[in-house]
Design a protein around this motif. Structure first.
Motif, PDB file in Angstrom:
ATOM      1  N   UNK A  43      -1.269 -23.709  39.898  1.00 19.26           N
ATOM      2  CA  UNK A  43      -1.793 -22.791  38.886  1.00 19.26           C
ATOM      3  C   UNK A  43      -2.163 -21.445  39.472  1.00 19.26           C
ATOM      4  N   UNK A  44      -2.745 -21.462  40.674  1.00 21.21           N
ATOM      5  CA  UNK A  44      -3.121 -20.216  41.353  1.00 21.21           C
ATOM      6  C   UNK A  44      -1.886 -19.371  41.662  1.00 21.21           C
ATOM      7  N   UNK A  45      -0.886 -19.990  42.258  1.00 25.92           N
ATOM      8  CA  UNK A  45       0.307 -19.246  42.674  1.00 25.92           C
ATOM      9  C   UNK A  45       1.097 -18.738  41.470  1.00 25.92           C
ATOM     10  N   UNK A  46       1.247 -19.573  40.445  1.00 21.65           N
ATOM     11  CA  UNK A  46       2.032 -19.151  39.276  1.00 21.65           C
ATOM     12  C   UNK A  46       1.317 -18.045  38.495  1.00 21.65           C
ATOM     13  N   UNK A  47       0.012 -18.158  38.364  1.00 20.75           N
ATOM     14  CA  UNK A  47      -0.743 -17.112  37.665  1.00 20.75           C
ATOM     15  C   UNK A  47      -0.617 -15.784  38.407  1.00 20.75           C
ATOM     16  N   UNK A  48      -0.636 -15.851  39.729  1.00 21.72           N
ATOM     17  CA  UNK A  48      -0.464 -14.637  40.522  1.00 21.72           C
ATOM     18  C   UNK A  48       0.880 -13.982  40.279  1.00 21.72           C
ATOM     19  N   UNK A  49       1.942 -14.789  40.291  1.00 20.71           N
ATOM     20  CA  UNK A  49       3.283 -14.240  40.052  1.00 20.71           C
ATOM     21  C   UNK A  49       3.393 -13.606  38.666  1.00 20.71           C
ATOM     22  N   UNK A  50       2.874 -14.304  37.674  1.00 19.35           N
ATOM     23  CA  UNK A  50       3.019 -13.828  36.296  1.00 19.35           C
ATOM     24  C   UNK A  50       2.188 -12.570  36.058  1.00 19.35           C
ATOM     25  N   UNK A  51       0.925 -12.581  36.476  1.00 16.44           N
ATOM     26  CA  UNK A  51       0.048 -11.452  36.175  1.00 16.44           C
ATOM     27  C   UNK A  51       0.442 -10.196  36.942  1.00 16.44           C
ATOM     28  N   UNK A  52       0.942 -10.355  38.156  1.00 13.99           N
ATOM     29  CA  UNK A  52       1.402  -9.165  38.875  1.00 13.99           C
ATOM     30  C   UNK A  52       2.597  -8.547  38.153  1.00 13.99           C
ATOM     31  N   UNK A  53       3.462  -9.413  37.617  1.00  9.91           N
ATOM     32  CA  UNK A  53       4.592  -8.895  36.855  1.00  9.91           C
ATOM     33  C   UNK A  53       4.162  -8.244  35.555  1.00  9.91           C
ATOM     34  N   UNK A  54       3.179  -8.841  34.877  1.00 17.19           N
ATOM     35  CA  UNK A  54       2.690  -8.265  33.621  1.00 17.19           C
ATOM     36  C   UNK A  54       1.989  -6.931  33.855  1.00 17.19           C
ATOM     37  N   UNK A  55       1.232  -6.847  34.939  1.00 16.33           N
ATOM     38  CA  UNK A  55       0.532  -5.599  35.248  1.00 16.33           C
ATOM     39  C   UNK A  55       1.512  -4.478  35.565  1.00 16.33           C
ATOM     40  N   UNK A  56       2.647  -4.827  36.208  1.00 17.30           N
ATOM     41  CA  UNK A  56       3.650  -3.820  36.579  1.00 17.30           C
ATOM     42  C   UNK A  56       4.742  -3.658  35.521  1.00 17.30           C
ATOM     43  N   UNK A  57       4.604  -4.405  34.428  1.00 16.92           N
ATOM     44  CA  UNK A  57       5.579  -4.358  33.328  1.00 16.92           C
ATOM     45  C   UNK A  57       7.000  -4.680  33.781  1.00 16.92           C
ATOM     46  N   UNK A  58       7.125  -5.556  34.753  1.00 20.02           N
ATOM     47  CA  UNK A  58       8.460  -5.936  35.220  1.00 20.02           C
ATOM     48  C   UNK A  58       8.629  -7.453  35.310  1.00 20.02           C
ATOM     49  N   UNK A  59       7.825  -8.190  34.552  1.00 21.55           N
ATOM     50  CA  UNK A  59       7.922  -9.655  34.613  1.00 21.55           C
ATOM     51  C   UNK A  59       9.103 -10.141  33.782  1.00 21.55           C
ATOM     52  N   UNK A  60       9.903 -11.010  34.378  1.00 25.41           N
ATOM     53  CA  UNK A  60      11.061 -11.603  33.699  1.00 25.41           C
ATOM     54  C   UNK A  60      10.878 -13.119  33.640  1.00 25.41           C
ATOM     55  N   UNK A  61      10.844 -13.654  32.443  1.00 21.20           N
ATOM     56  CA  UNK A  61      10.681 -15.101  32.285  1.00 21.20           C
ATOM     57  C   UNK A  61      11.874 -15.840  32.883  1.00 21.20           C
ATOM     58  N   UNK A  62      13.089 -15.322  32.659  1.00 18.60           N
ATOM     59  CA  UNK A  62      14.285 -15.982  33.174  1.00 18.60           C
ATOM     60  C   UNK A  62      14.259 -16.029  34.701  1.00 18.60           C
ATOM     61  N   UNK A  63      13.944 -14.885  35.327  1.00 16.62           N
ATOM     62  CA  UNK A  63      13.878 -14.870  36.791  1.00 16.62           C
ATOM     63  C   UNK A  63      12.763 -15.777  37.313  1.00 16.62           C
ATOM     64  N   UNK A  64      11.687 -15.882  36.552  1.00 16.41           N
ATOM     65  CA  UNK A  64      10.606 -16.793  36.926  1.00 16.41           C
ATOM     66  C   UNK A  64      11.120 -18.235  36.927  1.00 16.41           C
TER      67      UNK A  64
END
Length: 644
Positions: A43-64
């Motif tokens: 949960x810690x690692x996945x939340x980090x990946x997702x929120x960093x992407x959301x903050x930078x507006x470059x998060x891709x669900x498919x790439x995740x």
């Protein structure tokens, strides 16, 4: 994110506990809580990946998803493929078929649902399931599939700050629900995603709300407290505790504290051994359980001393030669790049192989059984009757033979399975035999089982109309048979059907089911006595621990069916007697009050001093683990014929 040696060491603490627990639960009684620690880390690692992407507006669900697939699927595919190859040569066709089902469910990341539906995590049958441990991977994958989608949707309608606050509320609510569900539905609560999600969300909170500017001394104390909580859960919690109820907060909180302590250079987590084990932890986790099952399957003595080192070596090899392969990310989100994803093809190939195994049992030629045995199991129910027709409420009574004296056979599927011998006796003695019964309906008045198909099979209506038929037609002989212990003890793992008294609103638990059973027996016997009807009550046939085909296959020695192994694999007479004792005493004690009641004990025929055999080297006495086959039913003729 910078590589966190403390989290890597925490992985080692988790996997070591799980491995030790599975090889010998007495060493680490609560070692299964290591899985909960893994959930927090994830949960810690996945939340980090997702929120960093959301903050930078470059998060891709498919790439995740692709990144998760690259991480999880290759090593899992190798384990599953290795088991399919191994199973072809060394597993019986039934076990191999089951393995095919479990491989398919693991590769589809739904194994937690499959194992929930099959049985409990801690029961004896768990050691026959080579991929039982993949339930946790399925839970994590379900989290990976749902969590980022929810966060992306929330970002469209609220700020990241409010999303963080909502996750705090969601974690608390999830924990409360998990506690409630664990006590209300303990088996599904153990396996299913909704009761585990809060643990991963707890790890997410460790990322979202880190402790800033902590002194090294404070970090050290936080880490120590966290590790102490984790170790305490390993030492003082056991499989006897409901899980993951409120007690799961102990290891989860411990893992949370270690993560927010963010302490590098720790003597506990940041040493060579813990770092290496942490790196290999996923592969060790994947391989250790098949190694455990191998020891059980082939009855290895002191297997833990060999199995644990083998698990570590296999984990190291898997990490070095499989996990370390860098699978490419998507170059673009289009058909061709997605279609060339290697993990996707691994899932397809292994999944198709597993489905082929499940539907064809391709290694059957290695384990030939005599045709007579196969036929006795396949044609277990009396072929003259249509079971669906007999379960149809429109026809309460079915006449089986004509004659002068009238006899009614009444009961659940256990009554149905002995109809062949009753019909044979009735025809030889010119008895007019009628049958009534639904599977799952004990022939008791004034009580009714709690059924999911209550509207289809109304047990109370069946028993009432059958009794009215008996009175109206002046039937003076009635034969009752049922799986009596199913309504008092359940099966060997405690699963059964509860009874409720019709005259009161009883609680739905085992104790009240037993009390309702006593009342039903008492009322039924009294009403038959008051109407001057002779009652024959057959006690339950022995319940086997496995289906007959499983026992037969496991009794093959040097290509032939061994009688000694067949008997040893059948239920022991001692276990059968102990299991049935309380239920049979209820029936016997009530029957003693009336001269018109005869109790018949099939165990006198089906058991010797040591075993209650499932069959012999020519045919099976059973259709499944608790219903007699035609051959088995005929064995009861010397017991029943003289008294009818």
């Amino acid at each position: 994110m910078k590589f966190r040696t403390d989290i890597n060491g925490l992985r080692a603490i988790a996997v070591m506990a799980v491995v030790l627990f599975h090889f010998n639960p007495s060493w680490v009684p609560g070692g299964f809580a290591g899985v909960d620690v893994f959930f927090v880390i994830s949960g810690f690692l996945m939340t980090g990946l997702i929120f960093r992407g959301l903050e930078n507006n470059n998060f891709s669900i498919i790439n995740f998803y692709v990144a998760r697939a690259n991480r999880i699927i290759p090593a899992l595919s190798v384990v599953c493929l290795a088991l399919l190859v191994f199973g072809w040569f060394y597993l019986t066709p039934l076990d191999y078929r089951t393995l095919g089902k479990h491989v398919a469910s693991s590769m589809g990341f739904v194994s937690n649902i499959i194992y929930w539906r099959e049985s409990g995590y801690f029961d004896a049958a768990s050691h026959s399931k080579w991929l039982l441990h993949t339930w946790s991977l399925s839970v994590e994958w379900q989290f990976y599939m749902i969590y980022p989608v929810v966060l992306v949707l929330l970002k469209k309608c609220m700020s990241l700050t409010n999303i963080k606050r909502l996750l705090v509320v969601g974690t608390v609510v999830g924990f409360i629900f998990s506690v409630y569900a664990t006590y209300r539905w303990p088996n599904p609560a153990y396996f299913l995603f909704p009761t585990r999600a809060w643990e991963m969300m707890m790890g997410g909170l460790a990322f979202l709300y880190p402790l800033q500017n902590l002194k090294e001394t404070s970090k050290k104390y936080l880490e120590w407290v966290g590790i102490a909580l984790i170790l305490a859960s390993y030492a003082f919690i056991s499989k006897d505790n409901l899980w993951p109820g409120y007690l799961a907060l102990i290891p989860v909180l411990g893992a949370y504290l270690v993560i927010i302590a963010n302490r590098s250079g720790s003597v506990i987590t940041d040493n060579v051994v813990m770092q290496k084990v942490g790196l290999w932890s996923y592969s060790i986790y994947l391989w250790h359980w098949p190694v455990v099952v191998f020891g059980y399957y082939f009855e290895m003595q002191h297997w833990e001393w060999i199995g644990i080192p083998i698990s570590v070596v296999l984990g190291f090899c898997s990490y070095k030669f499989v996990e370390s392969i860098k699978f490419p990310a998507l170059s673009s989100i289009s058909f061709k790049p997605i279609a060339t994803l290697k993990p996707l093809w691994m899932v397809v190939i292994v999944g198709i192989g597993a489905i082929f195994v499940y539907f064809t049992k391709p290694n059957s030629y290695l384990y030939p059984l005599p045709n007579s045995i196969i036929e006795s199991m396949v044609r277990g129910y009396y072929p003259s009757f249509d079971k669906e027709g007999l379960d149809n409420q429109k026809n309460i009574m079915t006449e089986l033979s004509k004659g002068r004296e009238k006899l009614v056979a009444l009961g659940d599927s256990h009554m149905y399975s002995i109809l062949p011998v009753l019909d044979k006796i009735a025809q030889s003695k010119h008895i007019n035999l009628n049958y009534a019964g639904y599977s799952g309906c004990p022939p008791l008045l004034d009580v009714s089982p709690i059924r999911n198909d209550q509207n289809i099979k109304n047990c109370n209506k069946l028993n009432k109309e059958a009794f009215d038929f008996i009175l109206k037609n002046e039937v003076k002989n009635v034969f009752l048979a049922a799986r009596w212990t199913y309504y008092t003890e359940g099966d060997y793992s405690g699963k059964g059907m509860q009874l409720l008294s019709l005259s009161s609103k009883d609680k739905r638990d085992k104790l009240n089911s037993i009390l309702s059973f006593k009342k039903g027996v008492s009322e039924t016997f009294k009403k038959y006595h008051d109407n001057n009807i002779k009652l024959y009550v057959m006690l339950q046939v022995p319940l086997q621990e496995h289906n007959p085909d499983y026992i037969m296959y496991h009794s093959i020695l040097n290509g032939k069916l061994s009688r000694e192994k067949l008997f040893n694999n059948s239920i022991s007479n001692e276990k059968n007697r102990n299991f049935q004792y309380k239920t049979n005493e209820i029936i016997k004690n009530e029957a003693k009050k009336y001269k018109n009641i005869t109790v018949i004990d099939p165990n006198e025929i089906l058991c010797d001093d040591k075993h209650c055999a499932v069959g012999n080297d020519k045919y099976s006495y059973y259709f499944d683990d608790d219903h007699l086959s035609i051959k088995g039913a005929y064995l009861l003729e010397p017991l029943i014929s003289p008294i009818l």
